[in-house]
Design a protein around this motif. Structure first.
Motif, PDB file in Angstrom:
ATOM      1  N   ARG A 155     -68.017  -5.453 -35.853  1.00 14.19           N
ATOM      2  CA  ARG A 155     -66.894  -5.653 -36.780  1.00 14.19           C
ATOM      3  C   ARG A 155     -66.456  -4.332 -37.407  1.00 14.19           C
ATOM      4  O   ARG A 155     -65.262  -4.056 -37.531  1.00 14.19           O
ATOM      5  CB  ARG A 155     -67.301  -6.657 -37.862  1.00 14.19           C
ATOM      6  N   THR A 158     -64.619  -2.147 -34.673  1.00 11.69           N
ATOM      7  CA  THR A 158     -63.275  -2.633 -34.337  1.00 11.69           C
ATOM      8  C   THR A 158     -62.294  -2.339 -35.474  1.00 11.69           C
ATOM      9  O   THR A 158     -61.137  -1.974 -35.223  1.00 11.69           O
ATOM     10  CB  THR A 158     -63.283  -4.141 -34.036  1.00 11.69           C
ATOM     11  N   ARG A 159     -62.750  -2.452 -36.708  1.00  7.36           N
ATOM     12  CA  ARG A 159     -61.878  -2.118 -37.842  1.00  7.36           C
ATOM     13  C   ARG A 159     -61.656  -0.604 -37.941  1.00  7.36           C
ATOM     14  O   ARG A 159     -60.616  -0.154 -38.413  1.00  7.36           O
ATOM     15  CB  ARG A 159     -62.465  -2.646 -39.150  1.00  7.36           C
ATOM     16  N   ASP A 161     -61.197   1.336 -35.449  1.00  3.49           N
ATOM     17  CA  ASP A 161     -60.103   1.655 -34.537  1.00  3.49           C
ATOM     18  C   ASP A 161     -58.771   1.563 -35.275  1.00  3.49           C
ATOM     19  O   ASP A 161     -57.905   2.431 -35.131  1.00  3.49           O
ATOM     20  CB  ASP A 161     -60.130   0.707 -33.340  1.00  3.49           C
ATOM     21  N   LYS A 191     -63.366   2.945 -28.413  1.00  2.00           N
ATOM     22  CA  LYS A 191     -62.796   1.729 -27.819  1.00  2.00           C
ATOM     23  C   LYS A 191     -63.339   1.533 -26.410  1.00  2.00           C
ATOM     24  O   LYS A 191     -62.686   1.844 -25.418  1.00  2.00           O
ATOM     25  CB  LYS A 191     -61.267   1.830 -27.804  1.00  2.00           C
ATOM     26  N   VAL A 195     -68.170  -3.717 -27.431  1.00  2.00           N
ATOM     27  CA  VAL A 195     -67.543  -3.795 -28.753  1.00  2.00           C
ATOM     28  C   VAL A 195     -66.090  -4.282 -28.644  1.00  2.00           C
ATOM     29  O   VAL A 195     -65.605  -5.030 -29.492  1.00  2.00           O
ATOM     30  CB  VAL A 195     -67.594  -2.428 -29.468  1.00  2.00           C
ATOM     31  N   PHE A 196     -65.403  -3.871 -27.591  1.00  2.00           N
ATOM     32  CA  PHE A 196     -64.003  -4.253 -27.436  1.00  2.00           C
ATOM     33  C   PHE A 196     -63.787  -5.227 -26.270  1.00  2.00           C
ATOM     34  O   PHE A 196     -62.665  -5.399 -25.808  1.00  2.00           O
ATOM     35  CB  PHE A 196     -63.120  -3.012 -27.273  1.00  2.00           C
TER      36      PHE A 196
END
Length: 203
Positions: A155, A158-159, A161, A191, A195-196
């Motif tokens: 989490r 991803t935030r 990014d 990325k 994770v993505f």
């Protein structure tokens, strides 16, 4: 009406910091702050204007930014000795900026304790994890660096990014092409892999 005094105090603070002028016209600092939605706008704006990130490598930039995104209590509150000196120094500068902003808010009448503001805004638990991830270390390996749950790591990254894109836009507003390119590179570096990956639950 009960919130009106708070509004005036916050407006006076923004004028003192140079985000708006005496006529309430938005200045460059204010335009930069408007680019930030994922975390504390004042801290990000001051970081950009003070050039704290300018000399860092992309992996160091995204690791430093993780302190603004990660919000869980963690036993890993101290910076790892294996981190580059430039990254550790950057985190210390960010801490000083947060304390200063807390003091400014307190001095303008807001009910804010500078140390609490800093502690709530900056959490250093995933700096080493994010740094290693940006360097290409496998996810299973970075999970061994911390007691933080895997879901929280995903989490946060991803935030991050999104925050990297916001910092890139901030750099565009102030005319800093070097930071723009580094933030873009940092975004690309994190990325990848699991994770993505598309979620089985929503795809």
């Amino acid at each position: 009406l009960a919130l009106f005094p708070d509004f005036l105090q916050r407006k006076a603070l923004l004028q003192t910091l140079g985000y708006v002028d005496s006529n309430d016209a938005v200045q460059v600092k204010g335009r930069v702050a408007c680019e930030v939605n994922t975390c504390e706008e004042l801290i990000v704006t001051e970081i950009v204007f003070e050039g704290v990130l300018n000399d860092l490598e992309p992996a160091e930039i995204v690791a430093a930014l993780s302190v603004l995104i990660f919000q869980e209590k963690s036993t890993d509150s101290e910076l790892d000795s294996e981190l580059p000196d430039s990254l550790v120094l950057c985190c210390e500068k960010m801490r000083k900026i947060a304390i200063h902003l807390g003091e400014m808010q307190r001095d303008h009448g807001l009910q804010i304790d500078p140390k609490d503001y800093c502690a709530n805004s900056l959490k250093f638990g995933l700096v080493h994890v994010v740094y290693e991830w940006a360097l290409g270390v496998p996810f299973s390996n970075i999970c061994e660096l911390t007691l933080v749950q895997e879901g929280s790591i995903v989490r946060c990254i991803t935030r991050l990014d999104e925050l990297c894109r916001e910092v890139r836009n901030c750099a565009r507003v102030v005319g800093n092409p070097t930071l723009y390119r580094k933030a873009e590179t940092a975004s690309v570096a994190i990325k990848r892999d699991i994770v993505f990956a598309s979620s089985l639950y929503i795809s």
